[in-house]
Design a protein around this motif. Structure first.
Motif, mmCIF file in Angstrom:
data_model
loop_
_atom_site.group_PDB
_atom_site.id
_atom_site.type_symbol
_atom_site.label_atom_id
_atom_site.label_comp_id
_atom_site.label_asym_id
_atom_site.label_seq_id
_atom_site.Cartn_x
_atom_site.Cartn_y
_atom_site.Cartn_z
ATOM 1 N N VAL A 167 0.831 -1.205 0.000
ATOM 2 C CA VAL A 167 0.000 0.000 0.000
ATOM 3 C C VAL A 167 0.866 1.256 0.000
ATOM 4 N N ALA A 168 0.285 2.329 -0.551
ATOM 5 C CA ALA A 168 0.964 3.617 -0.641
ATOM 6 C C ALA A 168 -0.090 4.708 -0.644
ATOM 7 N N SER A 169 0.356 5.952 -0.616
ATOM 8 C CA SER A 169 -0.572 7.069 -0.768
ATOM 9 C C SER A 169 -0.941 7.188 -2.251
ATOM 10 N N PRO A 170 -2.072 7.811 -2.571
ATOM 11 C CA PRO A 170 -2.454 7.974 -3.986
ATOM 12 C C PRO A 170 -1.385 8.657 -4.828
ATOM 13 N N ALA A 171 -0.520 9.457 -4.193
ATOM 14 C CA ALA A 171 0.527 10.168 -4.936
ATOM 15 C C ALA A 171 1.564 9.211 -5.519
ATOM 16 N N LEU A 172 1.640 7.981 -4.985
ATOM 17 C CA LEU A 172 2.632 7.016 -5.451
ATOM 18 C C LEU A 172 1.995 5.914 -6.302
ATOM 19 N N ASP A 181 15.569 -5.374 -11.178
ATOM 20 C CA ASP A 181 16.819 -4.613 -11.349
ATOM 21 C C ASP A 181 16.588 -3.104 -11.367
ATOM 22 N N GLN A 182 16.151 -2.577 -10.235
ATOM 23 C CA GLN A 182 15.935 -1.134 -10.151
ATOM 24 C C GLN A 182 16.095 -0.648 -8.715
ATOM 25 N N HIS A 183 16.353 0.650 -8.594
ATOM 26 C CA HIS A 183 16.364 1.323 -7.289
ATOM 27 C C HIS A 183 15.203 2.296 -7.252
ATOM 28 N N LEU A 184 14.352 2.167 -6.218
ATOM 29 C CA LEU A 184 13.216 3.068 -6.067
ATOM 30 C C LEU A 184 13.504 4.029 -4.917
ATOM 31 N N PRO A 185 13.423 5.334 -5.162
ATOM 32 C CA PRO A 185 13.727 6.318 -4.110
ATOM 33 C C PRO A 185 12.570 6.461 -3.117
ATOM 34 N N LEU A 186 12.213 5.345 -2.485
ATOM 35 C CA LEU A 186 11.084 5.304 -1.554
ATOM 36 C C LEU A 186 11.525 4.679 -0.245
ATOM 37 N N SER A 187 10.788 5.014 0.810
ATOM 38 C CA SER A 187 11.027 4.396 2.118
ATOM 39 C C SER A 187 10.057 3.238 2.317
ATOM 40 N N PHE A 188 10.515 2.223 3.005
ATOM 41 C CA PHE A 188 9.665 1.102 3.411
ATOM 42 C C PHE A 188 9.295 1.337 4.872
ATOM 43 N N VAL A 189 8.004 1.550 5.136
ATOM 44 C CA VAL A 189 7.529 1.849 6.490
ATOM 45 C C VAL A 189 6.918 0.566 7.062
ATOM 46 N N ILE A 190 7.529 0.043 8.125
ATOM 47 C CA ILE A 190 7.115 -1.269 8.623
ATOM 48 C C ILE A 190 7.558 -1.395 10.078
ATOM 49 N N ASN A 191 7.204 -2.518 10.720
ATOM 50 C CA ASN A 191 7.642 -2.702 12.110
ATOM 51 C C ASN A 191 8.903 -3.553 12.180
ATOM 52 N N GLU A 192 9.143 -4.215 13.319
ATOM 53 C CA GLU A 192 10.455 -4.785 13.631
ATOM 54 C C GLU A 192 10.903 -5.874 12.639
ATOM 55 N N PRO A 193 12.232 -6.146 12.591
ATOM 56 C CA PRO A 193 12.800 -7.034 11.579
ATOM 57 C C PRO A 193 12.239 -8.447 11.559
ATOM 58 N N GLN A 194 11.757 -8.965 12.692
ATOM 59 C CA GLN A 194 11.245 -10.330 12.732
ATOM 60 C C GLN A 194 9.769 -10.421 12.339
ATOM 61 N N ASN A 231 2.405 10.038 2.598
ATOM 62 C CA ASN A 231 3.361 9.950 1.495
ATOM 63 C C ASN A 231 4.810 9.858 1.967
ATOM 64 N N LEU A 232 5.023 9.197 3.109
ATOM 65 C CA LEU A 232 6.380 9.012 3.612
ATOM 66 C C LEU A 232 7.010 7.705 3.132
ATOM 67 N N GLY A 233 6.229 6.878 2.413
ATOM 68 C CA GLY A 233 6.766 5.624 1.921
ATOM 69 C C GLY A 233 5.660 4.627 1.643
ATOM 70 N N VAL A 234 6.061 3.368 1.458
ATOM 71 C CA VAL A 234 5.105 2.291 1.191
ATOM 72 C C VAL A 234 5.171 1.296 2.352
ATOM 73 N N SER A 235 4.140 0.452 2.448
ATOM 74 C CA SER A 235 4.161 -0.608 3.458
ATOM 75 C C SER A 235 3.534 -1.869 2.885
ATOM 76 N N PHE A 236 3.803 -2.989 3.537
ATOM 77 C CA PHE A 236 3.317 -4.300 3.109
ATOM 78 C C PHE A 236 2.641 -4.933 4.313
ATOM 79 N N LEU A 237 1.304 -4.994 4.277
ATOM 80 C CA LEU A 237 0.532 -5.340 5.463
ATOM 81 C C LEU A 237 -0.564 -6.349 5.140
#
Length: 294
Positions: A167-172, A181-194, A231-237
Motif C-alpha cells: 500500500v501507498a498514498s495515492p501520490a505514489l 533490477d531497479q532502485h526506487l527512491p522510496l522508504s519502506f515503512v514497517i515494524n520490527e525485523p522479525q 506519502n512518507l513511503g510504502v508498506s506491506f501489510l
C-alpha cells in the motif's frame, strides 16, 4: 514430599521475594520460610543465599527449577483433566500478534468474556517467533499468530489465509514494484525485523534485485498507515488491516504479486498440553470470530 513446598519455591522465584510470595499465596511470610526450610532439609541442599538484601537461588536451586516447573505443569494438567466438564475458571495465558490483536481479537475477547466470565485472562502482544517459543516453553497456554516455520511440537488450528497488500498514498500510484533490477527512491515503512510480512516483502525485493532508499521502523500498525498516507513511503501489510483505508481512498494498493502473497493465521498450543475448559472455549471463540471471516 509435600507438593505445596514446591509451589512455594516456584512462587518465591517468580515473585522475587518471600514477602511477595506470601502475599500471592495468601499466607504469612513465616509459612513461606518454613516451607523452604523443610524442602532444603528433605533435599539436603541449600536453595537460597542472601546477596546484599536479596535472597537469590543457589546453583543447586537453579538446577532444580526446571524439574519444579515440570512438576507444577503436571499438577496443573491433572487438575485440568479432572475439571473437563466443569465451568471454565482459573487463569488463561494468551499471546497474540499485534495485527491480530488490534483487528481480530476484540470480538474474540468479548465473546470469551461472555462464555467464560470466571476465567482470569492474561493477554500479551508478542512477535510471532516469540509466541512460538513461549508455547514450547509453556510460558503461555495459547498463541494466536502467523505460522513462522517448524511447528511440529504444537497443535495448530488454522484460522485462515491472510492475503498481504503493498500500500501507498495515492501520490505514489505509479510506483512499479514488478520490474526487476531497479532502485526506487522510496522508504519502506514497517515494524520490527522479525515481522513475518516484512520478511516476505524483503525476500521478494532481493529476488527481484530491487532496492529502496531506506526503512522506517515503527511499532504501531496505525502509525505505519498514517505515515504511508502522508506519502512518507510504502508498506506491506495484511489486507484486513487496510480495508477501510483502501475503501475510502486514503491508501491505494500497488501491484506486487499475482496471486497475492499470504500468511497463515493459527491458534495453537503445545502438543503435550492438556486442553483445559478455558482453552477449549477460547479456541472456539477464535474459530467462530476469525475462521468465519467475521
Amino acid at each position: 514430599m509435600d507438593l505445596r513446598r514446591f509451589i512455594t519455591l516456584k512462587t518465591v522465584v517468580e515473585e522475587g521475594s518471600f514477602v511477595r510470595a506470601a502475599n500471592k499465596l495468601c499466607c504469612t511470610q513465616s509459612t513461606v520460610t518454613f516451607h523452604i526450610q523443610q524442602l532444603e532439609q528433605e533435599l539436603s541442599l541449600q536453595l537460597f543465599e542472601k546477596i546484599g538484601r536479596r535472597m537469590c537461588l543457589t546453583e543447586s536451586g537453579k538446577k532444580l527449577m526446571p524439574h519444579v516447573h515440570e512438576l507444577t505443569r503436571v499438577m496443573a494438567s491433572i487438575r485440568q483433566a479432572a475439571q473437563q466438564n466443569s465451568e471454565p475458571e482459573g487463569e488463561l495465558r494468551v499471546a497474540t500478534g499485534e495485527t491480530l490483536l488490534a483487528y481480530k481479537m476484540p470480538q474474540v475477547l468479548q465473546r470469551f468474556k461472555e462464555k467464560a466470565p470466571r476465567v482470569r485472562l492474561s493477554l500479551q502482544s508478542l512477535n510471532c517467533y516469540v509466541i512460538r517459543d513461549a508455547l514450547l516453553n509453556d510460558e503461555v497456554d495459547l498463541g494466536v499468530f502467523y505460522r513462522v516455520g517448524n511447528d511440529e511440537a504444537l497443535t495448530c488450528n488454522a484460522i485462515g489465509e491472510q492475503t498481504l497488500a503493498l500500500v501507498a498514498s495515492p501520490a505514489l500510484l505509479g510506483a512499479d514494484f514488478t520490474r526487476t533490477d531497479q532502485h526506487l527512491p522510496l522508504s519502506f515503512v514497517i515494524n520490527e525485523p522479525q515481522c513475518i510480512f516484512r520478511q516476505l516483502f524483503e525476500s521478494q525485493l532481493r529476488a527481484r534485485r530491487i532496492t529502496l532508499e531506506n526503512t522506517i521502523e515503527l511499532w504501531s500498525i496505525e502509525s505505519i498507515k498514517l505515515c504511508v498516507a502522508a506519502n512518507l513511503g510504502v508498506s506491506f501489510l495484511p489486507r484486513f488491516t487496510v480495508t477501510r483505508e483502501l475503501q475510502d481512498g486514503t491508501l491505494v494498493e500497488l501491484p506486487f504479486s499475482d496471486p497475492p502473497l499470504s500468511i497463515t493465521a493459527l491458534c495453537a498450543h503445545h502438543a503435550g498440553k492438556v486442553v483445559s475448559p478455558a482453552m477449549r472455549v477460547f479456541m472456539t471463540c477464535v474459530e467462530e470470530c476469525c475462521a468465519a471471516g467475521k
